[in-house]
Design a protein around this motif. Structure first.
Motif, PDB file in Angstrom:
ATOM      1  N   GLU A 123     -27.915  29.613  21.261  1.00 44.36           N
ATOM      2  CA  GLU A 123     -28.922  30.140  22.178  1.00 44.36           C
ATOM      3  C   GLU A 123     -30.221  30.380  21.420  1.00 44.36           C
ATOM      4  O   GLU A 123     -30.253  30.369  20.180  1.00 44.36           O
ATOM      5  N   VAL A 165     -31.797  32.418  26.148  1.00 44.27           N
ATOM      6  CA  VAL A 165     -31.511  31.204  26.910  1.00 44.27           C
ATOM      7  C   VAL A 165     -30.434  30.397  26.196  1.00 44.27           C
ATOM      8  O   VAL A 165     -30.594  30.040  25.025  1.00 44.27           O
ATOM      9  N   GLU A 181     -29.291  25.141  28.543  1.00 46.68           N
ATOM     10  CA  GLU A 181     -30.402  25.201  29.497  1.00 46.68           C
ATOM     11  C   GLU A 181     -31.725  24.742  28.891  1.00 46.68           C
ATOM     12  O   GLU A 181     -32.779  24.878  29.516  1.00 46.68           O
TER      13      GLU A 181
END
Length: 378
Positions: free
Chosen positions: A142, A156, A160
């Motif tokens: 992340e 995030v 993604e």
């Protein structure tokens, strides 16, 4: 907010181009970075977040905006939910190769083939950096980032970020805006705990580069040392005494083409299969199920081909330069455009356009630039 006297960007980028910005801010902590970006965004002026400056070609005119220098650093080791793994949370301004050295010293595997890549950790997911078959997408968990549209800080997941070959949803591609305008504050990686004992190397690309046989076992420290030496021979390790390193690394991306197009290229052109992105899960709502299951779609495989080979076999050898230009191909690596001494961004762009034209004329494809271009056109 630590505003400083602006420094010419030619002194802060590895291609050594770019004038001084109208304003410059040095952010040495995550809080300073967030505050600086929110302030700049609220004012609505042009802005540039600058890390190591190793993936930028900046135009010759002064930058009429604010440059925010990302000078944060620090590594935090954390447990992983997976046995045999550890997580590292790293500040965006931390030197990438220093992170690799730390990981190797701790007996952690997953990024050692990316030793010697210049730049900062925060830029790594933006570019989805990679070398010799390793990419950061393989270990990235992340990122923590701040969005320009809202000023909000969020964590995030890697899934993604739209990570692909040398790209992400955060990257400024030449001629287009990023899908998500944001700046990374920290990066979390998950690496295998392997110690420093010998282990077999799985990736064929890495084995080939290092001259290893299939099944041959070496420690991660050995891989790091030999990758750095390999990169140094190609002029890909920064050295102030070597103009071949005054570059942005590989200026053009290895081309991703269809398998059918790859067959039109000479058989000697190096190529590597690209695993198609398949989604094997088909969900049919029970209420809509009529007994028929559609066959899986036929996904055409893609192939990555060597941009360096295409350049050299379009007649542009290592060291090539246009008349009276101070920009040239590296004398060690045909994929690197180098500043041979006070070259302007215009000279580098002229050489890049010439290379694109020759490769297109000879092989029918247009090489795409890998660095981010600021106030300069190809």
């Amino acid at each position: 907010m630590p505003e400083v006297t602006p420094i010419p960007l030619a002194q802060l980028t590895t291609l050594r181009t770019g004038g001084a910005p109208a304003r410059m801010i040095d952010a040495t902590s995550a809080d300073e970075l967030v505050d600086a970006l929110r302030s700049v965004w609220a004012e609505g002026d042009p802005w540039l977040a600058l890390g190591g400056g190793s993936n930028l070609l900046i135009g010759d005119e002064p930058f009429e905006g604010t440059v925010v220098r990302v000078l944060t650093h620090g590594i935090e080791r954390m447990p992983s939910p997976r046995p045999g793994f550890a997580r590292l949370r790293v500040q965006a301004g931390h030197d990438w190769d220093a992170l690799v050295a730390y990981a190797v010293g701790e007996g952690l595997a997953g990024i050692e083939a990316m030793s010697g890549i210049p730049g900062t950790v925060g830029a790594a997911p933006v570019q989805n950096i990679g070398a010799y078959g390793q990419e950061i997408v393989q270990t990235l968990v992340e990122v923590e980032l701040v969005d320009e549209s809202t000023g909000a800080v969020s964590v995030v997941p890697a899934a993604e970020l739209g990570l692909g070959f040398r790209t992400s949803a955060l990257k400024h591609h030449y001629g287009s805006a990023p899908a998500r305008q944001a700046v990374i504050l920290s990066v979390t990686l998950e690496l295998a705990e392997v110690g420093d004992g010998p282990r077999p190397i799985v990736g064929e690309q890495l084995r080939t580069a290092l001259g290893l046989r299939e099944g041959e076992a070496v420690p991660v420290s050995w891989i790091r040392d030999h990758v750095i030496e390999t990169r140094r021979r190609k002029g890909m390790v920064l050295d102030g005494a070597d103009p071949d390193t005054y570059s942005a690394g590989s200026f053009f991306q290895n081309a991703i083409v269809s398998a059918s197009f790859a067959r039109t290229l000479p058989a000697e052109c190096p190529r590597w299969p690209v695993t198609p992105d398949l989604d094997p899960v088909l969900v049919i709502p029970l209420a809509a199920y009529d007994g028929y299951v559609p066959p899986p779609s036929d996904v055409q495989s893609e192939v990555k081909v060597s941009a360096a080979w295409l350049i050299e076999h379009a007649g542009l050898r290592k060291g090539f330069k246009l008349p009276r230009s101070r920009a040239a191909l590296s004398s060690k690596h045909a994929l690197a455009l180098t500043n041979r001494g006070s070259a302007t961004a215009a000279e580098l762009a002229e050489l890049a356009r010439f290379i694109q034209g020759r490769v297109q004329s000879e092989f029918g494809l247009i090489l795409q630039p890998e660095p981010v271009l600021v106030n300069v056109e190809l």
